[in-house]
Design a protein around this motif. Sequence first.
Motif, PDB file in Angstrom:
ATOM      1  N   GLY B 152       0.783  -1.229   0.000  1.00  0.00           N
ATOM      2  CA  GLY B 152       0.000   0.000   0.000  1.00  0.00           C
ATOM      3  C   GLY B 152       0.815   1.280   0.000  1.00  0.00           C
ATOM      4  N   SER B 153       2.137   1.168  -0.148  1.00  0.00           N
ATOM      5  CA  SER B 153       2.973   2.372  -0.156  1.00  0.00           C
ATOM      6  C   SER B 153       2.671   3.242  -1.373  1.00  0.00           C
ATOM      7  CB  SER B 153       4.462   1.979  -0.146  1.00  0.00           C
ATOM      8  OG  SER B 153       4.819   1.382   1.076  1.00  0.00           O
ATOM      9  N   SER B 154       2.837   4.547  -1.204  1.00  0.00           N
ATOM     10  CA  SER B 154       2.597   5.509  -2.287  1.00  0.00           C
ATOM     11  C   SER B 154       3.810   5.546  -3.222  1.00  0.00           C
ATOM     12  CB  SER B 154       2.392   6.901  -1.696  1.00  0.00           C
ATOM     13  OG  SER B 154       3.614   7.362  -1.137  1.00  0.00           O
ATOM     14  N   PRO B 155       3.640   6.128  -4.415  1.00  0.00           N
ATOM     15  CA  PRO B 155       4.794   6.290  -5.312  1.00  0.00           C
ATOM     16  C   PRO B 155       5.947   7.028  -4.638  1.00  0.00           C
ATOM     17  CG  PRO B 155       2.778   6.666  -6.541  1.00  0.00           C
ATOM     18  CD  PRO B 155       2.371   6.510  -5.096  1.00  0.00           C
ATOM     19  N   ALA B 156       5.655   8.063  -3.856  1.00  0.00           N
ATOM     20  CA  ALA B 156       6.740   8.810  -3.190  1.00  0.00           C
ATOM     21  C   ALA B 156       7.446   7.930  -2.159  1.00  0.00           C
ATOM     22  CB  ALA B 156       6.173  10.063  -2.525  1.00  0.00           C
ATOM     23  N   HIS B 246       2.338   0.410  -7.956  1.00  0.00           N
ATOM     24  CA  HIS B 246       1.357  -0.511  -8.555  1.00  0.00           C
ATOM     25  C   HIS B 246       1.625  -1.945  -8.078  1.00  0.00           C
ATOM     26  CE1 HIS B 246      -1.547  -2.087 -11.403  1.00  0.00           C
ATOM     27  NE2 HIS B 246      -0.659  -3.011 -11.726  1.00  0.00           N
ATOM     28  N   LEU B 247       2.904  -2.292  -8.040  1.00  0.00           N
ATOM     29  CA  LEU B 247       3.299  -3.636  -7.620  1.00  0.00           C
ATOM     30  C   LEU B 247       2.967  -3.866  -6.147  1.00  0.00           C
ATOM     31  CD1 LEU B 247       4.847  -6.145  -8.640  1.00  0.00           C
ATOM     32  CD2 LEU B 247       6.966  -4.982  -8.002  1.00  0.00           C
ATOM     33  N   TYR B 249       0.568  -2.734  -4.411  1.00  0.00           N
ATOM     34  CA  TYR B 249      -0.851  -2.554  -4.080  1.00  0.00           C
ATOM     35  C   TYR B 249      -1.315  -3.566  -3.031  1.00  0.00           C
ATOM     36  CZ  TYR B 249      -5.878  -3.301  -4.537  1.00  0.00           C
ATOM     37  OH  TYR B 249      -7.204  -3.506  -4.251  1.00  0.00           O
ATOM     38  N   ASN B 250      -0.989  -4.836  -3.239  1.00  0.00           N
ATOM     39  CA  ASN B 250      -1.431  -5.857  -2.276  1.00  0.00           C
ATOM     40  C   ASN B 250      -0.318  -6.839  -1.922  1.00  0.00           C
ATOM     41  OD1 ASN B 250      -1.372  -7.148  -4.712  1.00  0.00           O
ATOM     42  ND2 ASN B 250      -3.495  -7.879  -4.681  1.00  0.00           N
ATOM     43  N   ARG B 251       0.933  -6.373  -2.005  1.00  0.00           N
ATOM     44  CA  ARG B 251       2.044  -7.210  -1.545  1.00  0.00           C
ATOM     45  C   ARG B 251       3.120  -6.325  -0.913  1.00  0.00           C
ATOM     46  NH1 ARG B 251       4.935  -9.402  -7.057  1.00  0.00           N
ATOM     47  NH2 ARG B 251       2.798  -9.853  -7.650  1.00  0.00           N
ATOM     48  N   ASN B 252       3.876  -6.898   0.004  1.00  0.00           N
ATOM     49  CA  ASN B 252       5.088  -6.258   0.490  1.00  0.00           C
ATOM     50  C   ASN B 252       6.212  -6.537  -0.491  1.00  0.00           C
ATOM     51  OD1 ASN B 252       3.878  -5.571   3.098  1.00  0.00           O
ATOM     52  ND2 ASN B 252       4.014  -7.770   3.527  1.00  0.00           N
ATOM     53  N   LEU B 253       7.076  -5.570  -0.696  1.00  0.00           N
ATOM     54  CA  LEU B 253       8.306  -5.812  -1.459  1.00  0.00           C
ATOM     55  C   LEU B 253       9.438  -5.833  -0.448  1.00  0.00           C
ATOM     56  CD1 LEU B 253       7.708  -3.238  -4.342  1.00  0.00           C
ATOM     57  CD2 LEU B 253       7.075  -5.656  -4.263  1.00  0.00           C
ATOM     58  N   ARG B 254      10.221  -6.903  -0.473  1.00  0.00           N
ATOM     59  CA  ARG B 254      11.247  -7.041   0.555  1.00  0.00           C
ATOM     60  C   ARG B 254      12.620  -6.634   0.036  1.00  0.00           C
ATOM     61  NH1 ARG B 254       9.482  -9.653   5.006  1.00  0.00           N
ATOM     62  NH2 ARG B 254      11.190  -8.415   5.841  1.00  0.00           N
ATOM     63  N   ALA B 255      13.470  -6.263   0.972  1.00  0.00           N
ATOM     64  CA  ALA B 255      14.799  -5.720   0.654  1.00  0.00           C
ATOM     65  C   ALA B 255      15.524  -6.566  -0.395  1.00  0.00           C
ATOM     66  CB  ALA B 255      15.638  -5.638   1.922  1.00  0.00           C
ATOM     67  N   GLY B 256      16.004  -5.901  -1.423  1.00  0.00           N
ATOM     68  CA  GLY B 256      16.716  -6.582  -2.497  1.00  0.00           C
ATOM     69  C   GLY B 256      15.874  -6.775  -3.739  1.00  0.00           C
ATOM     70  N   ALA B 257      14.580  -6.481  -3.653  1.00  0.00           N
ATOM     71  CA  ALA B 257      13.729  -6.619  -4.841  1.00  0.00           C
ATOM     72  C   ALA B 257      14.238  -5.687  -5.940  1.00  0.00           C
ATOM     73  CB  ALA B 257      12.274  -6.312  -4.503  1.00  0.00           C
ATOM     74  N   ILE B 258      14.170  -6.173  -7.182  1.00  0.00           N
ATOM     75  CA  ILE B 258      14.673  -5.428  -8.345  1.00  0.00           C
ATOM     76  C   ILE B 258      13.520  -5.176  -9.307  1.00  0.00           C
ATOM     77  CG2 ILE B 258      16.244  -5.497 -10.319  1.00  0.00           C
ATOM     78  CD1 ILE B 258      18.098  -7.290  -8.710  1.00  0.00           C
TER      79      ILE B 258
END
Lengths: 329, 329
Positions: B152-156, B246-247, B249-258
Amino acid sequence: MKLATYKDGSRDGRLVVVSRDLARAVDAGASAATMQFAIEHWHRVEPELRALYDALNEDRAPGAFDFDAARCMAPLPRTYQFVDASAFLNHGHIMEQAYNLSVKKTPGIPILVQRQSDDFAGPCDDYPFPTEDDNGDFEGEYAVIVGDIAMGSSPAQCEAAIRLVTILNDVSMRTHLFRELQMGFGLINAKPATAFAPVAVTPDELGSAWSDGRVHLDMRVQRNGEWFGNPNGREMDWSFGELLAHLAYNRNLRAGAILGSGTVSNRGHREVGSACLAERRAVEKIDTGDSSTPFLRFGDRLRFEVIDAQGQSVFGAVDHRFVPVSEKN
Amino acid sequence: MKLATYKDGSRDGRLVVVSRDLARAVDAGASAATMQFAIEHWHRVEPELRALYDALNEDRAPGAFDFDAARCMAPLPRTYQFVDASAFLNHGHIMEQAYNLSVKKTPGIPILVQRQSDDFAGPCDDYPFPTEDDNGDFEGEYAVIVGDIAMGSSPAQCEAAIRLVTILNDVSMRTHLFRELQMGFGLINAKPATAFAPVAVTPDELGSAWSDGRVHLDMRVQRNGEWFGNPNGREMDWSFGELLAHLAYNRNLRAGAILGSGTVSNRGHREVGSACLAERRAVEKIDTGDSSTPFLRFGDRLRFEVIDAQGQSVFGAVDHRFVPVSEKN
């Protein structure tokens, strides 16, 4: 041998060996601190873990404690590659019939979907999603965790690299799925985090139920405590080895890669039910022209479990509640 | 700050800090043994790495050595999530016009493709593929490596989590791509391993060329030593922050994601050329009714590099040779 990963505040948790009856566990840290380490150093670590497993089953493992599935992360809380197949063609046939779809399949080539693997959900963790309007769904699946597989490996070579078997709930958001399928580039918002059973087991643990690279056991699915389905894994149209070989055609698969079977689905679905909502809704639509079973509602509780011929839960249960994002525990 | 990962026989290599002019490097092991560790512990580790970087640029770093791109793995040799966008709509427009395709896009929603991340190729490693019949292609792209990003994080918020920027060659096998796109489930055999530049840099290193979440620099592409194109990153139709949101929206992105940008493509492509074969072939088809530029041949050498306003190579070059599987070095 049965393995699990306990929460310890770290990203990878700590590896524990679990007794056959899932009653007791013992820390595996002296052999392998994490599941990823065990998979990467399998040939060295496996005999030590098996010795621990034997001691645990004979109630002579020092430091053993009562096993608690609620303290588990996914067996691999994160890994470097996750691919999900759709290897039960019966499921696709039902969906195509109900919704007048025609997926442009090539005969003999399996459907595989590349997926994210950085944030798997634990078996009993509340599962947050933003809105019921996303038409949330579940899919009960078998999955394998592999060691290193070199580009160009044969199905037999791939099957020999299968280290562990487990089950998962491949959560889907159907509102996004139909839009993303039409675009052709695969699934993004349609596929949030995947939830895994607490325990992963070596193939030998399945006895004769591990045959032809398939798990010949029922996937028992409950929604809110009620039977939803118990389709059997034996009807997979490709073996795990065949699916892995297709994937490895022009890529290496590295230790820890996970391959899911796709939602378990049987030709006798009118007797054994389904392992996902969309399939039941499709059958309803074929039969009555309309679907009555609702998609996921906040508060829904889903349970997936596999019981072996001795009446023993093999992997423990994925048993989790779906909640609004704001209520995540 | 510029960082790279040196080969040391392990799966993750060892982290080195590289001087701004890419001439010298120093081991970062005292602060962070691997790139993954650095990304996971960024706030603690970054000041130490910056101190090393400053010392290196002022030629006062003990233990410094000549930097050799050929000894590099990808900056993250493997990670837990890799997503590739197709964020230059110009590329899609050319492809759709040439081949009479109609991708069912939803206005405002970017194309993102989930990809594997267990086996990235280093910048100078020979790149093996099974057969020229697979119609191999390259795609020069920008990419970002992020820290943890909550659902749910914003673009900023997403842009603020961008730790490093680099470039990659997103290798494609077009024979499989058209088949897999039609199926709808994304790309498998169409997308073997991705190759990365030797060096990843913090966004501040790009100065004013990092603006609006885009890299405003030319991607210089050569095939067999000849100019192929130099399209600019500024024409991305979504910023990296917008794509990440957009990615997430309904998932966490964890450290190291590219996250990759998709092949860099400009509206002025008749002047600046293309960063991939398929786009040049599409332009040829639009102009003459036929495509004359061949897909990848065994022995082809590809080079991707970005030069800043001071004439300095920013990331070093992806500079690799395509070879039959049997000849892999």
